[in-house]
Motif scaffolding. Sequence first.
Motif, PDB file in Angstrom:
ATOM      1  N   GLN A 179      -5.693   6.036   1.915  1.00  0.00           N
ATOM      2  CA  GLN A 179      -5.573   6.819   0.683  1.00  0.00           C
ATOM      3  C   GLN A 179      -4.099   6.986   0.317  1.00  0.00           C
ATOM      4  N   THR A 180      -3.822   6.756  -0.969  1.00  0.00           N
ATOM      5  CA  THR A 180      -2.476   7.088  -1.427  1.00  0.00           C
ATOM      6  C   THR A 180      -2.424   8.582  -1.676  1.00  0.00           C
ATOM      7  N   PHE A 181      -1.181   9.074  -1.872  1.00  0.00           N
ATOM      8  CA  PHE A 181      -1.000  10.501  -2.089  1.00  0.00           C
ATOM      9  C   PHE A 181      -1.798  10.959  -3.319  1.00  0.00           C
ATOM     10  N   GLU A 182      -1.823  10.106  -4.364  1.00  0.00           N
ATOM     11  CA  GLU A 182      -2.553  10.447  -5.589  1.00  0.00           C
ATOM     12  C   GLU A 182      -4.045  10.500  -5.306  1.00  0.00           C
ATOM     13  N   ARG A 204       0.447   8.290  12.483  1.00  0.00           N
ATOM     14  CA  ARG A 204       0.956   9.646  12.280  1.00  0.00           C
ATOM     15  C   ARG A 204      -0.170  10.676  12.355  1.00  0.00           C
ATOM     16  N   ASP A 222      -0.979  -6.211   1.434  1.00  0.00           N
ATOM     17  CA  ASP A 222      -0.182  -6.064   0.220  1.00  0.00           C
ATOM     18  C   ASP A 222       0.368  -7.411  -0.252  1.00  0.00           C
ATOM     19  N   ASN A 272       5.583  -0.136   0.644  1.00  0.00           N
ATOM     20  CA  ASN A 272       4.850   0.375  -0.502  1.00  0.00           C
ATOM     21  C   ASN A 272       5.387   1.757  -0.876  1.00  0.00           C
ATOM     22  N   LYS A 296       4.100   3.941  -2.603  1.00  0.00           N
ATOM     23  CA  LYS A 296       3.059   4.955  -2.481  1.00  0.00           C
ATOM     24  C   LYS A 296       2.941   5.449  -1.049  1.00  0.00           C
ATOM     25  N   ASP A 297       3.163   4.493  -0.119  1.00  0.00           N
ATOM     26  CA  ASP A 297       3.177   4.906   1.294  1.00  0.00           C
ATOM     27  C   ASP A 297       4.331   5.858   1.567  1.00  0.00           C
ATOM     28  N   ASP A 304       5.346   8.089  -0.448  1.00  0.00           N
ATOM     29  CA  ASP A 304       4.888   9.430  -0.847  1.00  0.00           C
ATOM     30  C   ASP A 304       4.118  10.112   0.274  1.00  0.00           C
TER      31      ASP A 304
END
Lengths: 386, 668
Positions: free
Chosen positions: A140-143, A314, A386, B3, B5-6, B8
């Motif tokens: 999941q991205t932060f958004e 993490r 990616d 990335n 986004k990573d 963030d």
Amino acid sequence: MATGMQSNSLNPPELTLGIKLQQINWGLILLLTLIASVGFAMLYSAANGSWTPWAMRQAIRFGVGLVITLGIALVDLRFLMRWAYAFYFLSLGLLGVVEIAGEIGMGAQRWIDLGVFRLQPSELMKLALVLALARYFHRQTFEEVGRIRSLFVPLVLVFAPAILVLRQPDLGTAGMIILGGGAIFFLAGVRIWKFVTVLVLGLSAIPIGWQFLHNYQKNRILTFLNPENDPLGAGYHILQSKIALGSGGLFGKGFLQGSQSHLNFLPEKQTDFIFTMLAEELGLAGALFLLLLYVLALGYGFAIALRCSSQFGRLLALGTTTTLFLYMFINIAMVMGLIPVVGVPLPLISYGGTAMLTAMIGFGLIINCYVHRDIEIGRQGFEDED
Amino acid sequence: MKNPKDQDTKRAFTRRSLLLGAGQLGLVGALGARLYYLQVVEADRYRTLSEENQFNLELLPPTRGLILDRHGILVASNEDNFRVDLVPEQTSDVRGTINALRQVVHVDDWDVKRVLKEISRKRSFVPVTVVENLTREDISRVAVNAPYLPGIRIEEGRSRVYPYGSRAVNITGYVAAVSDTELTGDPVLELPDFRIGKSGIEKLYDKEMRGSAGRRQVEVNALGRIIRKLPGDEGQPGKNVHLTLDMNLQTFAHERLERGSSERVPVADIRVQEALARSGVPKRYLENDDGTVFLDKGGNIVQGESGAAIVMDVHTGEILTIASTPGFDPNNFNKGLSARDWENLLSNPRHPLTNKAIAGTYPPGSTFKMIVALAALEAGVIGPETEVYCNGHTDLGNARFHCWKRWGHGKMDVMDALEQSCDVYFYEAAKRVGIDRISEMARRFGLGETLEIELPGERNGLIPTREWKLAVRGERWQKGETLITGIGQGFVLVTPLQLAVMTARLVNGGYAVKPSLIQRQASDAPVPKMNVSRGNLAYVLEGMRRVVNGAHGSARSAKIPESGFQVGGKTGTAQVRRITKAERATGVIQNEDLPWRERDHGLFVGYAPADAPRYAVAVVLEHGGGSKYAVPIARDILARAMTADGFEASEAEPVEILPQGQPDTDQG
């Protein structure tokens, strides 16, 4: 698949066993051994100065546990991630089987005998949940984390085992599962206002929930709030524990000299109340020393988590660290009368196979994250896409 | 490369992990603070609680002090007392063990029931007493069979023993279980088998004889099981009390007084069997505790006399004998007296619980005449040669006061009047000297107030004065009452002890000796003189000598023939009922024919040897029928005291110990 990442010098594609062994955090292993040794000494004292029945068996368990720790540390982190959901559903299945068996079978056991250890699925579940949540939030991205609908799956992951455990009823374990899960939600970036909302709703639900509690449950809570009211009944254990702690004073009554423990005023001195015994015999100095060892061990967990390249590592490292912290905190707060009596052992010190195994697997996971700290993992858990 | 986004999520993770870390550190800090609060701030409170948990205080009862007589003979001592306890957890079969025990010693069915009930109520490591008061023989049988008696424990206790039983109970008193009102907060009193002095020396010297309890801390676990006994304070055994009593003389006096003019005969004697058959009264009501009964001269069973006898050293005031009959056996109280026995003691008309020697008050009768004579002589209202003519009565106004001798004694001086106990002479002497000076003299001789002997319950008696009568009765003193007082009747009341002290003070040369029952280490301050003229005392003493040795003496039977010394004394008869005019006309009914309660008290005070007085004696027979019954008792006791004195001088003679129940043979 792209191989750019694998060619990165900082991220060797495969770590050899030799390198992994070098990467193992031997300082943490030493710290664990130190904490466990404090436990052996206290178990030796609990048996009135004898290696049997507890101290020797505990030492053997620690030895076996250490092998498991190292074994887990050496497994590829990506393997753990790939199999995270499998572990979770295996644990959930075991939990369901044991819970259902416990409900229908007369006196059916809530643990599975593995020879050296008796495994309680609920203990395994705490770690499996961390793995599953770490995997879920990894991609999941932060958004994405900020969206409410993305919270549906992890909430199910948390509450499915929690509800099963609550049916036992084991309020302590359910609480730990929810708190441990919540910690990962928090670390993954779930917005603060959501926590605040849940907290406010929860608090306002207390008066309503109170109506639905059985009398004995109400009594248990009232007794916790004022144990002196019932010194011979439910408050007896906690009162005796506080007497033992308090009478230890600054430097304690001396090793093997704890009158409260040795004259059996203190209940369960070799398991849940072992911290009380330590504080009685070794005083404030001994108790603070043990707290310091825990803080150092858990500090390793924080440092390792911050060093990890992958979100999975993490979350796994810090989720496990937090779970172990909860064990320690709940146990010690309980014996000091800060929270109600719930059967939570003190990691690495309380006598008992499952507790030892959980702690050793947990630290194995943490060390694993350190060993594989520089591995980058793609969002799907395979190579990077990616 | 990475990335963004990573980046963030990583930034969010880092921020939040630090928050989480701070939160966890904060919680650990809370644990530390709580530890500090419990282990430092509240440490003292919890340490106390811990010690209360850990230790129970065990009291070790002190050994009670002994009571010994002047020769070191034990009057009250402690005896080992064995009991058998059963510890239920040490036997697999409680009933089997009890049955095995019953093969060895006697255990009542009732006791077995009680034991089983107690076991079911108590924790299994608490010992339960099965049988008490076992003999050494019983105990050795139990000990030999110990391997077959699992869980059985032999315990040793101590119980109080009075070897002389009823013969000294008015002095020793007795001990019994502590009642709730006697609890003073001293924890030793709360021990289940602790005994406390209830009367006599045991009560008065209870604190001293009790000693102080030892204390031992016993470590107990959460179940109350004793883990360890810690060394502690051993306590102090009680102090011994050394009496001035001569137990040989005491025993003799007690038995002699009780026998009176009857004979002590074993129950087995044929005459007793006949008398029992005739009386139809069950034997147990008549039998003495030593298996004898008293037979009077007519061969009928009679009760023992009720009264008191005292022997006192006239120079030191030491009491050698202080008997009060009937007595009771103090040993019974130790084991626990039944309510019925206690009721019997209370309701007995002869008041065995009263120490008559110090708490019985009687009109002194003619024994008071020495005081009247001395008061008159000292006042100068009569002289040694003053003569009064006795025609059998004195008139005062329209009242007539009779002499005991109906036709009168004729001409009397003070010594004649004492010798023959002429009432008319003392009416005259009293009239002349007045009540004030009589009372004053009586008080100087120890009458009318307590003498502070070392026994509880001493009474004042009564020496009347004008002020007393006005205050208590609200009436003025009548002159006739002075006359009555002159012969020791009317309001005057004295205790036997006061009579003995009065006699001692008369015959020791005028020293105000005080009676004492406890041996003093060092000689006390010199006995104060009473400032009575030696010459006047000599006239009184000559009168007293003639009471026994004179041709007309009223106590000629008090002579001790071939003893080499003379006895002096004075008889007294105290009327209990008024003699009516009708009776005086028809002739007074013989005392012996009256019911016991209406008979006169018989009194005698005496001393020996007459030329150098050493011992004073006082005997009072309650409703004894007159002085003539008291005289031979006093004589025998005095003779015995003088003989014992001879024993005392020659140390070669061993002191004999009289076990209870073997009456000394009466040589009177």
